[in-house]
Design an enzyme around this catalytic site. Structure first.
Site, PDB file in Angstrom:
ATOM      1  CD  GLU A  33      -1.790  -2.400   1.323  1.00 40.73           C
ATOM      2  OE1 GLU A  33      -0.668  -2.660   1.816  1.00 40.73           O
ATOM      3  OE2 GLU A  33      -2.612  -3.284   1.039  1.00 40.73           O
ATOM      4  CG  HIS A  49     -12.429  -7.232   5.435  1.00 38.43           C
ATOM      5  ND1 HIS A  49     -11.773  -8.071   6.291  1.00 38.43           N
ATOM      6  CD2 HIS A  49     -11.729  -7.263   4.276  1.00 38.43           C
ATOM      7  CE1 HIS A  49     -10.734  -8.611   5.683  1.00 38.43           C
ATOM      8  NE2 HIS A  49     -10.676  -8.128   4.461  1.00 38.43           N
TER       9      HIS A  49
END
Ligand SMILES: Cc1ncc(C[n+]2csc(CCOP(=O)(O)OP(=O)(O)O)c2C)c(N)n1
Ligand SMILES: [Mg+2]
Length: 803
Positions: free
Chosen positions: A529, A596
């Site tokens: 990322e 999530h």
């Protein structure tokens, strides 16, 4: 010109060598005087490039127009050798001069030896980046320059390999540009370094990194930093071996002028031609004055090391070489040294005056106002106090603006407002403060966002158009069709991320588009990322239009440091002279489980000011934001609602064309009794609650803020509270998170507190992260029932006889 490789030392131009030697000495003198300026109190902090002079002179010789730099605070000689920095600018940076023309590198926003070269003109249009030597803007966090460096190099790959881009010849000459980086030996311990090196090897990009190995990171020696004590040794596994392509590694010595010239010539040529990453490990590097002005290196270097550093001082070694090889005599060399010395001293003097003069002018104007006051009415004006203030102000040896402002503001408390018009001290002081605050605002507070005509806030909105025949499709399809139009229209647009390419994203919002537009435009990346973000920053700085995809909002944290330290400060730390219009696309809020379903929006809005934050409730809104953002030059994050990809939305007829304005909430349900303010996935939950409330006689006005930053630029929420007198801030962030932010915006900034008939309330997720399963969600995040009960209780408290 012959290549360095073929030249005999005797053939070298005396002028060139002496010019290099002069520059090295000038730079060294600046470092030495710079340190004294801090120790004598004229400057606040100093960090310098002493010991690294020759390396950088050699490297700069290979730096061409169009190339890019991403380095760190030791690079003063490099910048000077490229003509991008001089002895005057050195002192302007040291003193923190905020005049953007004198101090173009950072406008006084960052401490010294943090450089940049504008990539835009004053009107926000792009400069011809191929006609200048480019430097991205430095940041202090160690290795923070690395992910951006990857992106700068990656742009060259795209400009070379994607023929459609060859026509953008003011951004790149067919990708022939090298991205040069520099880093200290100790900073290679950071994850950013390794992530960048690996990604560069995978991507095969023209990235040339120099490691200045001076053996220390402040006081901590290499044995605590690097396995086997050698970065080139441990990078061996990355090294190209025949057909097995990786990175190329070169080694040099920090004092070896001719060796460094040869090494850089060979290495950069390979890097530029073959588009392969290159690492230069420069050993035997010294640091004659220690790390920074914050301490002395005698505390941690042994006698032996200190002696070695003197002996291997690059300036000393170069002097010996010049004389020994007969290029110049000792006298000639000494004249060069003396000349460099006087330039450094002269610049110090001139730059100090340029720094002090405006402060003194400002002070003189203030003292004049005070001296010429008509206000002598002794009851109100305490004459002795006034004189005490002015005396104190005049006594300050190295005045700064703060001294002037403190005096003026304290004075204001002590004077009356009833004297005759001319010479009315209160009025005059207020005038002085207003004028100078405007100026100080420009110096210290402007340019957090793009303030040129290319700001996204100037983009005209276009409403989505529907007809009777408009089809209902899953949300992901709205995004997909929208992307299709965008990619067809703008060749500079690229998107990349984990699973973005081949399968078209984990939610298929790019389904089939890689096949249509190619792997160079819709691209899979490794799981990394921080460098996905850096890749985007570098591309954006070079005029491309990247959308960096971070698979889930929860994983944006891996990139948060750079998002906050690098991207969010780009406008601010360059005083508005660089843009990096990167769009980060991610998805978050409600799904399942701790990693999530996060909605850590307060973490974002509080750490990335400088980046706009869009929180669309559905995919039509998300598409509308992408369409707007691509028309302007600001960085932004778009958080798509994770549970919305399969939900049906009407496909707008003008897909790819409609644009949503940033900072304009939408009223989804008009109401009279209470205003409910929310965003993102909670909108749908609130819509359900509003229906139930309606059935129980409560009329709720539901407002989707749409973007958290900027927030409600037109104060629509204030209008709503004027009508309803009650307000509930709702989201699924932590208590005291984004709801507190919204509350401050509405009650304090918009002044809505005056119209409240009930105490304002917030309803949020729980303090812990959401638990797994639908039940986990129900008991962790606000439900329609929670909203109903909260609103009902507010109404009951206000009108008990009715509810
Ligand atoms: C993330 C981060 N951690 C710590 C620091 C404080 N710091 C500044 S420079 C430095 C040492 C860097 O050493 P090296 O990379 O070898 O560069 P050198 O200063 O020796 O040229 C440290 C620890 C920082 N700026 N950023
Ligand atoms: Mg070091």
């Amino acid at each position: 010109m012959k290549s360095t490789e073929d030249r005999k030392v005797a053939e070298w131009s005396k002028e060139e060598v002496l010019a290099d030697f002069r520059l090295a000495n000038l730079s060294r003198n600046l470092s030495i005087i710079g340190r004294k300026e801090v120790l004598s109190g004229r400057a606040k902090f100093g960090i310098f490039g002493d010991g690294k002079e020759i390396i950088q002179i050699a490297m700069a010789k290979q730096f061409r127009n169009g190339d890019w730099r991403s380095g760190y605070y030791r690079d003063q000689t490099w910048m000077m050798a490229m003509g991008l920095y001089d002895s005057m600018q050195f002192f302007h940076q040291l003193y923190g001069n905020t005049d953007r023309d004198l101090n173009p590198g950072n406008g006084g926003r960052v401490f010294n030896n943090h450089f940049s070269v504008p990539n835009i003109n004053a009107d926000g249009s792009w400069k011809d980046l191929t006609k200048q030597k480019n430097s991205s803007s430095d940041i202090s966090p160690t290795a923070g320059q690395m992910p951006r460096l990857l992106g700068l190099a990656y742009a060259s790959k795209l400009f070379r390999q994607n023929k459609e881009l060859h026509k953008f010849n003011t951004l790149s000459v067919k990708g022939n540009e090298v991205a040069f980086g520099s880093i200290g030996d100790a900073s290679t311990s950071e994850g950013h370094f390794w992530e960048t090196m690996n990604a560069a090897g995978v991507l095969q990009v023209p990235m040339a990194v120099s490691v200045y190995d001076d053996g220390y990171g402040i006081s901590v020696p290499k044995k605590y930093q690097t396995t086997k004590g050698s970065i080139s040794e441990i990078l061996k596994g990355f090294e190209t071996e025949g057909e097995r392509i990786g990175i190329r590694i070169f080694k040099g010595k920090g004092w070896d002028y001719t060796g460094l010239l040869k090494m850089y010539e060979t290495g950069i040529d390979i890097c530029r031609r073959e588009h392969t990453p290159v690492l230069f490990h420069i050993e035997d590097v010294t640091q004659p004055q220690g790390h920074s002005t914050s301490g002395s290196h005698e505390r941690y270097k042994s006698e032996e090391r200190l002696k070695w550093e003197q002996e291997f001082d690059p300036l000393r070694k170069m002097r010996e070489w010049i004389i020994k090889s007969g290029i110049a005599t000792a006298d000639e060399v000494d004249r060069v040294v003396a000349d460099a010395d006087s330039e450094a001293k002269e610049s110090r003097k001139k730059a100090w005056e340029l720094f002090q003069n405006p402060v003194k002018t400002e002070r003189d104007a203030l003292v004049k106002i005070i001296n010429q006051r008509s206000c002598r009415c002794s009851e109100e004006v305490k004459e002795s106090t006034v004189d005490e203030f002015t005396d104190e102000l005049k006594k300050v040896i190295n005045p700064i603006r703060k001294d002037n402002f403190v005096t003026a503001r304290k004075m204001l408390r002590n004077v009356c407002g009833s004297c005759e018009k001319s010479g009315n001290l209160k009025e005059e002081l207020e005038g002085w403060l207003k004028r100078n605050y405007m100026d100080a605002h420009k110096a210290y507070n402007m340019f957090l966002y793009n303030e040129t005509p290319t700001s996204v806030l100037n983009v005209k909105p276009v409403a989505p158009v529907y007809t009777e025949n408009s089809q209902e499709v899953p949300g992901r399809q709205v995004l997909r069709e929208n992307y299709d139009r965008l990619f067809a229209r703008n060749p500079l647009l690229v998107t990349f991320g984990e699973d973005t390419g081949h399968i078209g994203g984990v939610n298929q919002s790019l389904e089939g588009l890689q096949k249509k537009y190619g792997e160079l435009r819709i691209t899979d990346t490794g799981i990394r990322e921080a460098t996905i973000l850096g890749q985007g920053i570098g591309l954006a700085l070079r005029g491309m239009r990247p959308i960096a995809e971070i698979q889930y909002l929860d994983y944006l944290m891996y990139a948060l440091q750079l998002l906050s330290d690098d991207l969010a400060t780009t406008h601010y730390r360059t005083a508005g002279r660089m843009v990096a219009p990167l769009i980060i696309s991610t998805r978050g809020h409600r799904l399942e489980g701790i990693w999530h379903s996060g909605s850590p929006m307060s973490m974002l809005i509080n750490s990335v000011r400088g980046v706009y934050v869009c929180s669309p409730r559905d995919m039509t809104r998300a598409a509308g934001f992408y369409n707007t953002l691509l028309e302007g030059n600001d960085p932004a994050i778009v958080i798509e609602p994770l549970n919305g990809y399969r939900l049906k939305e009407k496909m707008p007829e003008n897909i790819g064309e409609f644009r949503l304005e940033l900072g304009v909430p939408e009223i989804l349900n008009p109401g009279e009794d209470i205003t409910i303010v929310t965003y993102g996935s909670t909108v749908r939950v609130a819509q359900e609650a509003v229906k139930h409330l309606e059935a129980h006689g409560i009329s709720a006005e539901l407002i989707d803020v749409q973007t958290l930053v900027p927030f409600d630029r037109k104060h629509l929420i204030l209008d709503s509270v004027r009508k309803t007198g009650r307000i509930l801030f709702l989201d699924e962030d932590v208590p005291g998170g984004t709801t507190a932010y919204m509350m401050q915006e509405v009650l304090e900034k918009q002044g809505a507190w005056q119209y409240l008939d009930s105490a304002p309330k917030t309803l949020t997720g729980k303090e812990h992260r959401p638990a797994y399963t639908t039940d986990g969600d129900y008991f962790s995040k606000p439900s329609a029932e929670d909203i109903f009960d909260t609103v009902y209780a507010m109404m009951k408290e206000a009108i008990p006889e009715k509810y």
